[in-house]
Design an enzyme around this catalytic site. Structure first.
Site, PDB file in Angstrom:
ATOM      1  N   TYR A 109      -4.448 -63.182  69.146  1.00 15.31           N
ATOM      2  CA  TYR A 109      -4.152 -62.802  67.763  1.00 15.31           C
ATOM      3  C   TYR A 109      -4.738 -63.843  66.794  1.00 15.31           C
ATOM      4  O   TYR A 109      -5.465 -63.509  65.859  1.00 15.31           O
ATOM      5  CB  TYR A 109      -2.635 -62.670  67.566  1.00 15.31           C
ATOM      6  CG  TYR A 109      -2.253 -61.904  66.331  1.00 15.31           C
ATOM      7  CD1 TYR A 109      -1.835 -60.583  66.425  1.00 15.31           C
ATOM      8  CD2 TYR A 109      -2.310 -62.484  65.067  1.00 15.31           C
ATOM      9  CE1 TYR A 109      -1.494 -59.861  65.303  1.00 15.31           C
ATOM     10  CE2 TYR A 109      -1.972 -61.773  63.939  1.00 15.31           C
ATOM     11  CZ  TYR A 109      -1.549 -60.469  64.058  1.00 15.31           C
ATOM     12  OH  TYR A 109      -1.214 -59.762  62.939  1.00 15.31           O
TER      13      TYR A 109
ATOM     14  N   ASP B  99       4.709 -56.195  59.009  1.00 15.00           N
ATOM     15  CA  ASP B  99       5.973 -55.880  59.679  1.00 15.00           C
ATOM     16  C   ASP B  99       7.177 -56.162  58.782  1.00 15.00           C
ATOM     17  O   ASP B  99       8.091 -55.345  58.657  1.00 15.00           O
ATOM     18  CB  ASP B  99       6.106 -56.691  60.980  1.00 15.00           C
ATOM     19  CG  ASP B  99       4.961 -56.429  61.938  1.00 15.00           C
ATOM     20  OD1 ASP B  99       4.233 -55.448  61.728  1.00 15.00           O
ATOM     21  OD2 ASP B  99       4.797 -57.214  62.885  1.00 15.00           O
TER      22      ASP B  99
ATOM     23  N   GLY C 134       5.427 -53.880  70.468  1.00 13.86           N
ATOM     24  CA  GLY C 134       4.538 -53.578  69.348  1.00 13.86           C
ATOM     25  C   GLY C 134       5.229 -52.756  68.268  1.00 13.86           C
ATOM     26  O   GLY C 134       4.568 -52.183  67.393  1.00 13.86           O
TER      27      GLY C 134
END
Ligand code: ADP
Ligand code: MG
Length: 411
Positions: A250, A198, A145
């Site tokens: 997800y 990200d 993560g």
């Protein structure tokens, strides 16, 4: 012949030393020489990240507040004259060779897709890149993560950009283009429907700063993040748990958000109010949307709390973010809950899961003086619950992707 420097030489007498490379960069450089019998033309690194707050908001045109880690993934690379990307990962001890013509939606899946997919997506974005040899070495824990996926993509993107005539120090506009290519690789080639948090963080971060990211207008604001000056730090608790249901869940959450927005008649949940969300009749969609809308409000509150140096409030916001992710978004797991409860019990100002969930890492906002107590409490809570040993470290806000070594003339 020169005589060696005396043992008691002052620093001025010592031969000059080249600036230290990050550890994965020298590992990748050495690995490249081992595998190809040549020195790499360029070595680039890109960091992992922890998201301070704003989880599962990026794909809802929302707000996030991440910092890059000082831990990086390195890519040592040289251009090839053909259209083949040859990849070695020292971390998983695997090799792959992929023709760029064979890269596309869903191929290659798996680890090679992150690398070949990034080169492919750069070309699709009009950046002139070609085949290359790439050796990867990372100190970002994989699947924790902490975004090892964006770190590997960012390192490859920076290396490829430098190799094929781009700048070795791209400006923010070029970095955004690279971040989008990285995200496209992850979404289309690997098939992971993640938002842009990200990649944006890995490419655009600045040392000592958090990033306020707005995924409605693409806004990136660098905000100083110097909690050490206040005797505080962010403790990362990598639970080392990975629950396999993560992958499908997800996409499911993302689809639920889209459905909730459609029912509310808004383009994205960013446009929805808390009152509107409470009117959704489907209980699951109502809770999903409630998380997103309340989490976006928490990011705004966290930015304001940071500005007025109200760290107690920042801690409370961490706690309510975790509760929302656990109860409304349902992406937490026992390991993450145990980590947060133990940290809070030992005096953390607040704690929450970070990243997509179903395992991975939690973060706790702690006083530096309480670090040992918090670490001990987390370790013993894990042991008592029969869980494996967590990996604990303090996160400091690191720099974004950068070229750290090049033999080519800068363009
Ligand atoms: P996270 O980004 O949180 O670490 P992801 O599941 O998004 O987790 O990405 C992890 C995947 O990225 C790995 O399973 C692997 O396919 C790929 N990956 C990341 N770093 C490396 C590496 N150093 N070498 C090879 N593959 C890597
Ligand atoms: Mg990832």
């Amino acid at each position: 012949m020169d005589s060696p420097a005396p043992l008691n030489a002052s620093p001025a007498d010592m031969p000059p030393r080249s600036p230290a490379l990050p550890e994965p960069a020298s590992a990748a450089q050495q690995g490249f020489i081992r595998h190809t019998a040549h020195s790499p033309e360029v070595v680039a690194v890109s960091p992992g990240r922890v998201n301070l707050i704003g989880e599962h908001t990026d794909y809802n045109a929302g707000l996030c507040l991440p910092i890059a880690l000082t831990q990086v993934t390195a890519a040592a690379a040289s251009a090839r004259t053909d259209e083949v990307v040859r990849i070695w990962s020292l971390d998983i001890d695997r090799h792959a060779a992929v023709a760029l013509a064979d890269v596309g939606e869903g191929k290659p899946r798996g680890w090679a897709g992150y690398v070949a997919g990034t080169v492919w997506a750069m070309r699709e974005a009009g950046i002139p890149v070609g085949g290359m040899d790439v050796v990867i070495s990372s100190e970002v824990p994989v699947g924790a993560g902490l975004s090892s996926s964006a770190a590997i993509e960012g390192a490859v993107a920076m290396a490829a950009f430098a190799l094929f005539g781009g700048s070795i120090d791209p400006d923010d506009d070029a970095r955004r283009t690279l971040a989008l290519a990285c995200q496209r690789a992850e979404n289309e080639v690997v098939g992971a429907p993640t938002g842009g948090l990200d990649q944006t963080t890995s490419l655009l971060a600045r040392p000592g700063h958090a990033l306020e990211l707005d995924f409605r207008d693409g806004g990136v604001h660098h905000t100083p993040f110097d909690i050490a000056a206040h005797g505080l730090e962010v403790l990362v608790i990598d639970t080392r748990a990975h629950h396999s249901l993560a992958d499908g869940q997800y996409g499911k959450r993302r689809a639920e958000c889209e459905e909730a927005a459609r029912l509310l008649g808004v383009e994205t949940l960013r446009e929805a109010s808390q009152d509107q969300v409470e009117g959704l009749t489907d209980g699951v969609l109502r809770r999903r949307a409630r998380h997103v809308v309340s989490e976006i409000a928490r990011v705004e509150a966290a930015v304001a709390a940071l500005e007025r140096e109200d760290f107690a409030e920042l801690g409370r916001l961490f706690d309510s973010s975790h509760a929302s992710l656990r109860d409304d978004y349902e992406v937490s797991c026992p390991e993450l809950d145990v980590a947060c409860e133990a940290a809070r019990g030992a005096g953390a100002l607040g704690a929450r899961m970070t990243g997509g969930g179903f395992g991975g890492s939690a973060i706790a906002l702690i006083e530096t003086s309480a670090r040992e107590a918090v670490e001990a409490a987390v370790r013993s809570a894990f042991a008592e619950a029969g869980l494996g040993e967590p990996n604990l470290f303090v996160a400091s806000p690191g720099a974004g992707a950068r070229v750290v070594l090049t033999t080519a003339e800068p363009q």
